[in-house]
Design a protein around this motif. Structure first.
Motif, PDB file in Angstrom:
ATOM      1  N   TYR A  69       0.835  -1.334  -0.016  1.00 57.28           N
ATOM      2  CA  TYR A  69       0.485   0.405   0.232  1.00 57.28           C
ATOM      3  C   TYR A  69       0.542   1.580  -0.220  1.00 57.28           C
ATOM      4  N   GLU A  70       0.003   2.048  -0.183  1.00 47.66           N
ATOM      5  CA  GLU A  70       1.081   3.872  -0.976  1.00 47.66           C
ATOM      6  C   GLU A  70       0.406   4.201   0.601  1.00 47.66           C
ATOM      7  N   GLY A  71       1.380   5.462   1.182  1.00 52.58           N
ATOM      8  CA  GLY A  71       1.138   6.366   2.485  1.00 52.58           C
ATOM      9  C   GLY A  71       1.532   5.962   3.884  1.00 52.58           C
ATOM     10  N   ASN A  72       1.681   7.082   4.825  1.00 53.29           N
ATOM     11  CA  ASN A  72       1.679   5.905   5.789  1.00 53.29           C
ATOM     12  C   ASN A  72       0.952   5.572   6.874  1.00 53.29           C
ATOM     13  N   LEU A  73      -0.550   5.471   6.430  1.00 55.02           N
ATOM     14  CA  LEU A  73      -1.471   4.807   6.914  1.00 55.02           C
ATOM     15  C   LEU A  73      -2.003   3.512   6.688  1.00 55.02           C
ATOM     16  N   LYS A  74      -2.265   2.237   7.723  1.00 55.18           N
ATOM     17  CA  LYS A  74      -2.157   1.037   7.958  1.00 55.18           C
ATOM     18  C   LYS A  74      -3.784   1.136   7.332  1.00 55.18           C
ATOM     19  N   PRO A  75      -4.086   0.424   6.196  1.00 59.98           N
ATOM     20  CA  PRO A  75      -4.952  -0.890   5.144  1.00 59.98           C
ATOM     21  C   PRO A  75      -6.015  -0.704   6.549  1.00 59.98           C
TER      22      PRO A  75
END
Length: 217
Positions: A69-75
């Motif tokens: 996944y992209e970014g710092n937030l976990k899905p």
């Protein structure tokens, strides 16, 4: 990946998540929503975040094949379930996973919802099957949910909640509301002798009508 489409999907997922929260289909930070971007990527709500504080850019873009996944937030921990559904069902473009009260009541009894309401069979395809109890966010849960959703647009997950799919995210959202209503009707009908089920012939007619003729076509 089409970045413009991914951005629009993030907006749609975020807006639907807020609608889901305010509709009472979930409590706290539970439940999750996703939308398909293309055959490789989807957008899903982040794990454990307050729905009312979510912004479109918080929706997580994730590769359905690798779960990277992209970014710092976990899905959401249940991303594997959503990805497995999209890979199994190319016609599905939106998924709703809720913990609504009546659906969860039936799921804790580990029963399916028989075909008792005409809108239920139109949108969801008939009986709402039960996926066996598994640990959340596991491959086993994904396999069970995919099985329960075969030729259906909604299923229960034992002791856990409900899941609906649609050709659009709006359709999946409507399906989640219809599933919750069907669960409530099924439970309430027990007090007056139990429901009378809709015949398979009528189920097939209603579902075909919804898929191919309903609305301004």
């Amino acid at each position: 990946m089409n970045r413009e489409k991914a951005k629009l999907t993030q907006i749609e997922v975020c807006n639907t998540a807020l609608s889901m929260y305010h509709s009472g289909l979930v409590a706290g930070t539970w439940g999750n929503i996703s939308g398909r971007v293309d055959d490789e990527y989807m957008v899903i709500t982040p794990s454990g975040m307050d729905y009312e504080r979510l912004a479109a850019e918080d929706m997580v873009i994730i590769n359905m094949h690798t779960l990277a996944y992209e970014g710092n937030l976990k899905p959401s921990v249940e991303a594997v379930v959503h990805a497995s559904i999209y890979l199994d069902r190319p016609e599905v473009n939106g998924i709703m996973h809720t913990h609504s009260t009546y659906a969860l009541t039936v799921a804790t009894a580990r029963k399916p919802i028989p075909p008792v309401c005409d809108d239920q069979v139109q949108i969801l395809g008939g009986e709402v099957r039960l996926a066996a109890y598994t640990m959340p966010g596991t491959k086993e849960m994904a396999e069970e949910v995919v099985r329960a959703l075969k030729e259906r647009a909604g299923a229960l997950i034992a002791n856990h909640g409900a899941i609906t799919v649609g050709r659009t995210l709006t359709e999946a959202y409507v399906g989640s509301q219809v599933l919750e209503k069907a669960a409530m009707v099924y439970i309430n009908s027990q007090s007056i002798g139990g429901p009378v089920e809709i015949s398979q012939e009528d189920i097939d007619f209603f579902h075909d009508f919804f898929l191919n003729k309903y609305g301004q076509r």
